[in-house]
Design a protein around this motif. Structure first.
Motif, PDB file in Angstrom:
ATOM      1  N   SER A 252       0.807  -1.209   0.097  1.00  0.00           N
ATOM      2  CA  SER A 252      -0.126   0.127   0.180  1.00  0.00           C
ATOM      3  C   SER A 252       0.957   1.321  -0.117  1.00  0.00           C
ATOM      4  N   GLN A 253       1.911   1.207   0.660  1.00  0.00           N
ATOM      5  CA  GLN A 253       2.834   2.224   0.798  1.00  0.00           C
ATOM      6  C   GLN A 253       3.472   2.508  -0.476  1.00  0.00           C
TER       7      GLN A 253
ATOM      8  N   ARG B 159       2.360   1.582  -3.526  1.00  0.00           N
ATOM      9  CA  ARG B 159       1.433   2.040  -4.395  1.00  0.00           C
ATOM     10  C   ARG B 159       1.120   3.641  -4.418  1.00  0.00           C
ATOM     11  N   SER B 160       1.483   4.340  -3.116  1.00  0.00           N
ATOM     12  CA  SER B 160       1.381   5.892  -3.026  1.00  0.00           C
ATOM     13  C   SER B 160       2.616   6.304  -3.631  1.00  0.00           C
TER      14      SER B 160
END
Length: 178
Positions: free
Chosen positions: A134-135, A137-138
């Motif tokens: 998730s990190q 992807r940012s």
């Protein structure tokens, strides 16, 4: 090494680094196309694995044709790391343009999905894997480009040690006692 020899070495390394950068860009685009056509991914990997051999050949050509067979370990190391640096800059620029304006994140998201599946299948804690992915992807396209730039330069510093060792050479003096 004199300042003229150092300037000459850097100029040749810059030119050869541009050729290496073109090879890396071709490798990158083959890897991108490899998501649809696996043979292209294999070709991209082959380009990447040929990097040390390409650098060795270019340094030996410089050593034998320009420096008349003489090149110290440090000269070879500077030449090799310079090639890695210039090639990494070109690749980072191409990757940024691709990530920001052409792909819009599809390649990276597909890659992250594959990494996530592999890590979860490898019995890594699922919550940690999902949080890390998730990190990632940012991250913005410039962040990815700078990440790959720094990794390529660090790899260059390490691999250049072996390359410099292989490409060093000393001028052999002719027997003058005759």
């Amino acid at each position: 090494m004199t300042s003229v020899e150092y300037t000459q070495l850097r100029a040749f390394a810059r030119n050869d680094g541009a050729f290496l950068g073109i090879m890396w860009i071709a490798s990158f685009f083959c890897s991108v196309l490899g998501q649809k056509v696996p043979l292209m991914g294999t070709l991209g990997l082959a380009f990447a694995l040929l990097t040390p051999f390409f650098i060795i050949r270019r340094i030996r050509t410089f050593r034998d044709r320009i420096r008349e067979g003489e090149l110290s370990f440090w000269g070879g190391y500077i030449y090799s790391t310079s090639m890695f640096f210039y090639a990494a800059l070109l690749l980072a620029l191409a990757q940024f343009v691709y990530f920001a304006y052409i792909d819009k994140g599809n390649f990276l998201m597909t890659m992250l999905d594959q990494i996530e599946q592999m890590l979860i299948a490898g019995k890594y804690p699922e919550a940690e894997v999902k949080d890390s992915i998730s990190q990632m992807r940012s991250m913005r396209p410039i962040d990815w480009s700078l990440y790959f730039l720094s990794m390529n330069i660090i790899t260059g510093f390490v691999v250049s040690i072996a390359i410099a060792w292989v490409t060093r050479g000393r001028k052999i003096e002719a027997d003058k006692s005759v």
